[in-house]
Enzyme design. Sequence first.
Site, PDB file in Angstrom:
ATOM      1  N   HIS A 134       0.811  -1.219   0.000  1.00 34.03           N
ATOM      2  CA  HIS A 134       0.000   0.000   0.000  1.00 34.03           C
ATOM      3  C   HIS A 134       0.844   1.268   0.000  1.00 34.03           C
ATOM      4  O   HIS A 134       0.337   2.355  -0.247  1.00 34.03           O
ATOM      5  CB  HIS A 134      -0.982   0.004   1.177  1.00 34.03           C
ATOM      6  CG  HIS A 134      -0.369   0.229   2.521  1.00 34.03           C
ATOM      7  ND1 HIS A 134      -0.075  -0.794   3.389  1.00 34.03           N
ATOM      8  CD2 HIS A 134       0.000   1.363   3.167  1.00 34.03           C
ATOM      9  CE1 HIS A 134       0.438  -0.306   4.501  1.00 34.03           C
ATOM     10  NE2 HIS A 134       0.504   1.012   4.387  1.00 34.03           N
ATOM     11  N   ASP A 164      -0.054  -7.606   1.251  1.00 30.89           N
ATOM     12  CA  ASP A 164       0.442  -6.232   1.421  1.00 30.89           C
ATOM     13  C   ASP A 164       1.968  -6.182   1.387  1.00 30.89           C
ATOM     14  O   ASP A 164       2.602  -5.467   2.162  1.00 30.89           O
ATOM     15  CB  ASP A 164      -0.085  -5.625   2.723  1.00 30.89           C
ATOM     16  CG  ASP A 164       0.082  -4.099   2.763  1.00 30.89           C
ATOM     17  OD1 ASP A 164       0.183  -3.504   1.684  1.00 30.89           O
ATOM     18  OD2 ASP A 164       0.138  -3.540   3.868  1.00 30.89           O
ATOM     19  N   GLY A 235       3.798   6.511   8.340  1.00 25.02           N
ATOM     20  CA  GLY A 235       5.191   6.618   7.919  1.00 25.02           C
ATOM     21  C   GLY A 235       6.006   5.398   8.300  1.00 25.02           C
ATOM     22  O   GLY A 235       7.056   5.131   7.715  1.00 25.02           O
ATOM     23  N   ASN A 236       5.516   4.613   9.288  1.00 27.36           N
ATOM     24  CA  ASN A 236       6.199   3.383   9.702  1.00 27.36           C
ATOM     25  C   ASN A 236       5.931   2.214   8.759  1.00 27.36           C
ATOM     26  O   ASN A 236       6.635   1.198   8.804  1.00 27.36           O
ATOM     27  CB  ASN A 236       5.760   2.960  11.099  1.00 27.36           C
ATOM     28  CG  ASN A 236       6.560   3.612  12.202  1.00 27.36           C
ATOM     29  OD1 ASN A 236       6.028   4.403  12.983  1.00 27.36           O
ATOM     30  ND2 ASN A 236       7.849   3.314  12.274  1.00 27.36           N
ATOM     31  N   SER A 237       4.900   2.314   7.934  1.00 24.30           N
ATOM     32  CA  SER A 237       4.526   1.189   7.071  1.00 24.30           C
ATOM     33  C   SER A 237       5.701   0.681   6.255  1.00 24.30           C
ATOM     34  O   SER A 237       6.402   1.447   5.601  1.00 24.30           O
ATOM     35  CB  SER A 237       3.414   1.614   6.109  1.00 24.30           C
ATOM     36  OG  SER A 237       2.160   1.318   6.624  1.00 24.30           O
ATOM     37  N   GLY A 293     -10.678 -25.135  -1.858  1.00 20.78           N
ATOM     38  CA  GLY A 293     -12.059 -24.963  -2.281  1.00 20.78           C
ATOM     39  C   GLY A 293     -13.064 -25.237  -1.193  1.00 20.78           C
ATOM     40  O   GLY A 293     -14.089 -25.887  -1.436  1.00 20.78           O
ATOM     41  N   VAL A 294     -12.775 -24.760   0.028  1.00 20.44           N
ATOM     42  CA  VAL A 294     -13.711 -24.935   1.135  1.00 20.44           C
ATOM     43  C   VAL A 294     -13.970 -23.596   1.809  1.00 20.44           C
ATOM     44  O   VAL A 294     -13.120 -22.708   1.791  1.00 20.44           O
ATOM     45  CB  VAL A 294     -13.185 -25.929   2.196  1.00 20.44           C
ATOM     46  CG1 VAL A 294     -13.060 -27.319   1.613  1.00 20.44           C
ATOM     47  CG2 VAL A 294     -11.860 -25.464   2.778  1.00 20.44           C
ATOM     48  N   ILE A 296     -14.703 -22.140   5.545  1.00 15.62           N
ATOM     49  CA  ILE A 296     -14.453 -22.639   6.902  1.00 15.62           C
ATOM     50  C   ILE A 296     -14.884 -21.621   7.936  1.00 15.62           C
ATOM     51  O   ILE A 296     -15.079 -20.442   7.634  1.00 15.62           O
ATOM     52  CB  ILE A 296     -12.955 -22.980   7.106  1.00 15.62           C
ATOM     53  CG1 ILE A 296     -12.084 -21.760   6.791  1.00 15.62           C
ATOM     54  CG2 ILE A 296     -12.559 -24.183   6.266  1.00 15.62           C
ATOM     55  CD1 ILE A 296     -10.610 -21.961   7.090  1.00 15.62           C
TER      56      ILE A 296
END
Length: 486
Positions: A134, A164, A235-237, A293-294, A296
Amino acid sequence: MKTLAIKLTATAAALAALSFGGYEAVRSMAPAHAGMLPAITAPASNTAGVALPNFRSIVERYGPAVVNISVEGTTKTSARGQSPLGRLDPEDPFYDFFRRFGPQLQVPQGEQITHGLGSGFIVSPDGIVLTNAHVVADANHVTVKLTDKREFSAKVIGIDKPTDIAVLRIDAHDLPTVPLGDPASAQVGDWVLAIGSPFGFENSVTAGIVSAKSRSLPDEGYVPFIQTDVAINPGNSGGPLLNLNGEVVGINSQIYSQSGGYQGLSFAIPIDVAAHVKDQLLAHGKVTRGRMGVAIQDVNQALAESFGLDSARGALISSVESGSPAAKAGLEAGDVILKIDGQPVASSAELPPKVAAVAPGKTVKLEVWRKGKTENVTVTVGEQKPAKVASDDEGSADRGRLGVAVRPLSPEEQRQADTKGGLLVLDASGPAARAGIQRGDVIISVNGRPVTGAEELRKQLSGAGKHVALLIQREDARIFVPIDLG
């Protein structure tokens, strides 16, 4: 005016926000503004003779591998009407005339330059940098700045929005790097520290402890987040979360906040997840994930009692996609996955990242709880794709012990609901209503046994104990609902 890139999420407990913990976006014409940072104070004394950690050596050694990332992008400006006289003084005698009768010129849609800030860290001496997706998504230009003030134009090798993660490359050699550790070694209560650029203050260091592990966040099914109380701000991302050995165990990504700023809940992507994504992006330019394909859900105490489990654990299958790897392997709704390749599955949140990490075409061995006993099932994992689920439709019977009025589904309704049999709920009260059953729900099974008629439903309930598990379909999803019959 400075704005934050915030991702809003509704929670059952409070109206709080899951914010991307670090991407700071500002308009190019916005005035400078200094944000207020929370003060960090050291404890007054040691506890029980245990020395508090000193992070100085870690920062001195690995701080140079942490970089500041700035991005430039554009945003569309919407078309609007405008007077041909522009900013006419309201006191002008012609102002009212043109306001009422003057022609309006349609200004064409344009673009405005935006800037953003984030963090990252170097993982290879030849210029490979990890950060959050991001931070650099939709950026036209990305600049990486080192602690020695050198700046490089970065190429985005690839991004993976589900986790991400983004991989950048800068044209440089013999760069400082930070070693990657094992997130499994970071235990709840362990000290960790973060290095990043909160509010643009480069190479700021904050510290705290691991608060929890394998946290599942809304819309983030492939990441078992590490929760910490390390101060993370815009800013830490993309910055690293390090252990006391100076190894990266996570990438700081999100904060849980009502204000958009730090409130004691920060979340980091485990570095093994990020490294797996990095390797695929570098090798193939994209990320492939395994799928079974489940659908849950978690097993709570009531469901555990209904299925005869000794404790609330595992991932309960609520539906199996037709033709999927799970269907071909014989998995069924009502099965509880307890282990995958020998690794315990404590909750449903642990299963998706484990399956996603398996290369399509490979097989996994599942330990499944089915009808009161464990079974082993081998599944050949397929490649992840958008899930397909059925739909339902709306139309009497004795409410009985459950408290529902139902009718059988018509053939067309059965086709739409992708089921043989099934009962449409016309009204709900008593135990059913307390459990959340509502008009329009379709009852598919009771304790894993399909129901085709109201009389069959009544018989199954009469022989049930205190708890039953109903598999219902609501709109486009299926879920097991535990019912306390009293």
